[in-house]
Write a protein that holds these residues in place. Structure first.
Motif, PDB file in Angstrom:
ATOM      1  N   PRO A   1     -12.954   0.747  -4.340  1.00 47.82           N
ATOM      2  CA  PRO A   1     -11.327  -0.362  -4.499  1.00 47.82           C
ATOM      3  C   PRO A   1     -10.140   0.123  -3.620  1.00 47.82           C
ATOM      4  O   PRO A   1     -10.360   0.993  -3.260  1.00 47.82           O
ATOM      5  CB  PRO A   1     -10.738  -0.570  -5.948  1.00 47.82           C
ATOM      6  CG  PRO A   1     -11.443   0.790  -7.016  1.00 47.82           C
ATOM      7  CD  PRO A   1     -12.158   1.443  -5.916  1.00 47.82           C
ATOM      8  N   GLY A   2     -10.128  -0.367  -2.946  1.00 46.30           N
ATOM      9  CA  GLY A   2      -8.884  -1.005  -1.625  1.00 46.30           C
ATOM     10  C   GLY A   2     -10.092  -0.247  -0.534  1.00 46.30           C
ATOM     11  O   GLY A   2      -8.992   0.087   0.953  1.00 46.30           O
TER      12      GLY A   2
ATOM     13  N   GLY B   1      -0.315   1.902   4.641  1.00 45.06           N
ATOM     14  CA  GLY B   1       0.467   2.693   3.981  1.00 45.06           C
ATOM     15  C   GLY B   1       2.183   3.506   3.918  1.00 45.06           C
ATOM     16  O   GLY B   1       2.087   3.588   5.295  1.00 45.06           O
TER      17      GLY B   1
ATOM     18  N   ARG C   1     -12.344  -0.127   2.832  1.00 45.17           N
ATOM     19  CA  ARG C   1     -12.608  -0.786   3.886  1.00 45.17           C
ATOM     20  C   ARG C   1     -13.324   0.030   5.748  1.00 45.17           C
ATOM     21  O   ARG C   1     -12.724   1.432   5.448  1.00 45.17           O
ATOM     22  CB  ARG C   1     -11.521  -1.366   5.435  1.00 45.17           C
ATOM     23  CG  ARG C   1     -10.786  -2.906   4.458  1.00 45.17           C
ATOM     24  CD  ARG C   1      -9.393  -2.559   5.750  1.00 45.17           C
ATOM     25  NE  ARG C   1      -7.961  -1.993   5.738  1.00 45.17           N
ATOM     26  CZ  ARG C   1      -7.561  -1.835   6.035  1.00 45.17           C
ATOM     27  NH1 ARG C   1      -7.732  -2.748   7.846  1.00 45.17           N
ATOM     28  NH2 ARG C   1      -6.541  -0.866   6.330  1.00 45.17           N
TER      29      ARG C   1
ATOM     30  N   SER D   1      -4.564   0.759  -7.427  1.00 45.13           N
ATOM     31  CA  SER D   1      -3.872  -0.391  -7.080  1.00 45.13           C
ATOM     32  C   SER D   1      -3.559  -0.302  -5.724  1.00 45.13           C
ATOM     33  O   SER D   1      -3.630  -1.073  -5.272  1.00 45.13           O
ATOM     34  CB  SER D   1      -3.759  -1.224  -8.090  1.00 45.13           C
ATOM     35  OG  SER D   1      -2.416  -0.769  -8.295  1.00 45.13           O
ATOM     36  N   ASP D   2      -2.785   0.663  -5.274  1.00 44.11           N
ATOM     37  CA  ASP D   2      -1.863   0.845  -4.198  1.00 44.11           C
ATOM     38  C   ASP D   2      -2.254   1.919  -3.250  1.00 44.11           C
ATOM     39  O   ASP D   2      -1.270   2.571  -2.148  1.00 44.11           O
ATOM     40  CB  ASP D   2      -0.076   0.771  -4.934  1.00 44.11           C
ATOM     41  CG  ASP D   2      -0.236   2.187  -5.312  1.00 44.11           C
ATOM     42  OD1 ASP D   2      -1.136   3.033  -6.403  1.00 44.11           O
ATOM     43  OD2 ASP D   2       0.706   2.557  -6.051  1.00 44.11           O
TER      44      ASP D   2
ATOM     45  N   SER E   1      -2.896   5.173   1.951  1.00 45.15           N
ATOM     46  CA  SER E   1      -3.751   5.270   3.783  1.00 45.15           C
ATOM     47  C   SER E   1      -4.452   6.337   3.339  1.00 45.15           C
ATOM     48  O   SER E   1      -4.347   7.239   3.552  1.00 45.15           O
ATOM     49  CB  SER E   1      -3.391   4.640   4.858  1.00 45.15           C
ATOM     50  OG  SER E   1      -2.898   3.597   4.347  1.00 45.15           O
TER      51      SER E   1
ATOM     52  N   GLU F   1      -5.368   2.373  -0.221  1.00 44.35           N
ATOM     53  CA  GLU F   1      -6.410   1.872   0.532  1.00 44.35           C
ATOM     54  C   GLU F   1      -7.724   3.063   0.932  1.00 44.35           C
ATOM     55  O   GLU F   1      -6.498   4.099   1.272  1.00 44.35           O
ATOM     56  CB  GLU F   1      -5.981   1.048   1.851  1.00 44.35           C
ATOM     57  CG  GLU F   1      -5.491   2.053   2.983  1.00 44.35           C
ATOM     58  CD  GLU F   1      -5.183   0.693   3.925  1.00 44.35           C
ATOM     59  OE1 GLU F   1      -5.454  -0.197   3.810  1.00 44.35           O
ATOM     60  OE2 GLU F   1      -4.030   1.504   4.853  1.00 44.35           O
TER      61      GLU F   1
ATOM     62  N   ALA G   1      -8.994   6.977  -6.952  1.00 41.94           N
ATOM     63  CA  ALA G   1      -8.936   5.324  -6.512  1.00 41.94           C
ATOM     64  C   ALA G   1      -7.062   4.614  -7.089  1.00 41.94           C
ATOM     65  O   ALA G   1      -6.812   5.109  -8.579  1.00 41.94           O
ATOM     66  CB  ALA G   1      -9.545   4.023  -7.176  1.00 41.94           C
TER      67      ALA G   1
ATOM     68  N   VAL H   1       0.886  -1.206  -0.229  1.00 44.52           N
ATOM     69  CA  VAL H   1      -0.250  -0.075  -0.432  1.00 44.52           C
ATOM     70  C   VAL H   1       1.101   1.090  -0.085  1.00 44.52           C
ATOM     71  O   VAL H   1       1.583   1.659   0.837  1.00 44.52           O
ATOM     72  CB  VAL H   1      -0.760  -0.176   1.052  1.00 44.52           C
ATOM     73  CG1 VAL H   1      -2.457   1.440   1.587  1.00 44.52           C
ATOM     74  CG2 VAL H   1      -2.053  -1.000   1.490  1.00 44.52           C
TER      75      VAL H   1
END
Length: 335
Positions: A57-58, A82, A60, A30-31, A5, A33, A28, A2
């Motif tokens: 994506p990513g 991250g 929570r 891919s790396d 973050s 969150e 967003a 990551v």
């Protein structure tokens, strides 16, 4: 792995959640969150976050009992994976592509923390707010960005979401927010960062949109939580008392306290009479604990309107005998 973050805090902001989530989707990667932190909301915010996280994506969703924004941010910091961290409030939003630029600036400059410009949004009005520091895209010593005392400087720009933070500030405990403060927590945090971090930079990114005049915001609530700015400032004075250069930086901290006092005095009509009296007496007591020579020098450098309000507060509301020691057993100021 990551790279970044993004810690986003929500509390009963259901009307703003869709805008916030759409702006995150437009950033967003891919790396990246996204930690969607809910502070025990009782409206539709939790449902909207769960639904929105499915397409982000990513993402929570972390839901906690209501404990305030500082505790919520600290929980997000603890959960973040991250290399870099950044923050957003759930009633704000980001421009498309802002986060990749922010991560790129951190990669290039490799500083402990980064500060960015932002856009202040009041209704349909938009205002660009620049970081109060002229040098951009260069590595700076945070201590060198505290003074001068009589003009805005980087330490006067405390809002946590307007920037990014390296993982090493987490490891050193610098990013943790003071949970004992319900408001003005970012001002104490800013002093700690400037005194203890090793590097900072300013970049001219205009991606963060900060929404003002939101009814759920603590800045719009007129209860005792507003008085925490006094304790925040006195805790900053305590930091400076232990710092080798504290005497040099104290006038800046005193000037901040005076400016905040005037701001709250100007907003006093929104307080109940008992709270208004408490605001005045607590501010007067805090002024009475400051070194008189430093306070007088600061007031002499301020504009007449604001300095007069502070001087009147000192004259008309001197610290009462029972106000001479309002510190707890740990030496922290108690409001």
């Amino acid at each position: 792995m990551v790279k970044l973050s993004v810690i986003v805090t929500f509390f009963n902001v259901q009307q703003f959640v869709p805008d916030a989530l759409r702006s995150l989707e437009a950033n967003a990667r891919s790396d990246f969150e996204f930690l969607l932190m809910d502070d025990g909301s009782t409206d539709q915010t939790p449902r909207l976050l769960e639904e929105g996280a499915r397409s982000l994506p990513g993402a929570r969703v972390v839901r906690r009992d209501h404990a305030g924004v500082s505790a919520l941010r600290n929980a997000g910091i603890g959960a973040a994976r991250g290399d870099y961290l950044t923050f957003m409030d759930g009633d704000d939003w980001m421009a498309p592509g802002y986060l990749p630029q922010l991560a790129g600036a951190m990669d290039e400059l490799d500083v402990d923390f980064l500060r960015t410009d932002h856009v202040r949004c009041t209704g349909t009005a938009r205002e660009i707010v620049r970081v109060p520091h002229g040098r951009r895209n260069v590595v700076l010593d945070p201590r060198a960005c505290i003074l001068p005392a009589d003009r805005p400087s980087l330490v006067d720009y405390p809002n946590l979401p307007f920037g990014a933070y390296h993982r090493r500030t987490v490891d050193r405990g610098l990013l943790r927010m003071p949970e004992e403060l319900r408001t003005a927590e970012d001002r104490l945090w800013a002093w700690r960062m400037h005194l203890e971090a090793e590097s900072v930079a300013v970049v001219g990114l205009l991606g963060m949109h900060y929404r003002r005049s939101v009814s759920t915001s603590l800045t719009a609530i007129g209860d005792e939580r507003q008085l925490d700015f006094i304790r925040s400032c006195e805790l900053a004075f305590d930091l400076l008392a232990k710092d080798p250069e504290g005497d040099r930086f104290l006038p800046k901290a005193v000037r901040q306290f005076c400016a905040l006092t005037v701001f709250h005095l100007d907003q006093i009509d929104r307080l109940e009479p008992a709270m208004a009296r408490r605001l005045k007496s607590s501010c007067a007591a805090a002024l009475g604990r400051l070194p008189r020579d430093v306070l007088n020098t600061v007031l002499d450098s301020m504009d007449i309107e604001r300095s007069t309000k502070i001087r009147r507060l000192r004259w008309r509301l001197p610290a009462r005998p029972d106000d001479t020691d309002t510190r707890d057993s740990n030496g922290s100021a108690v409001v």
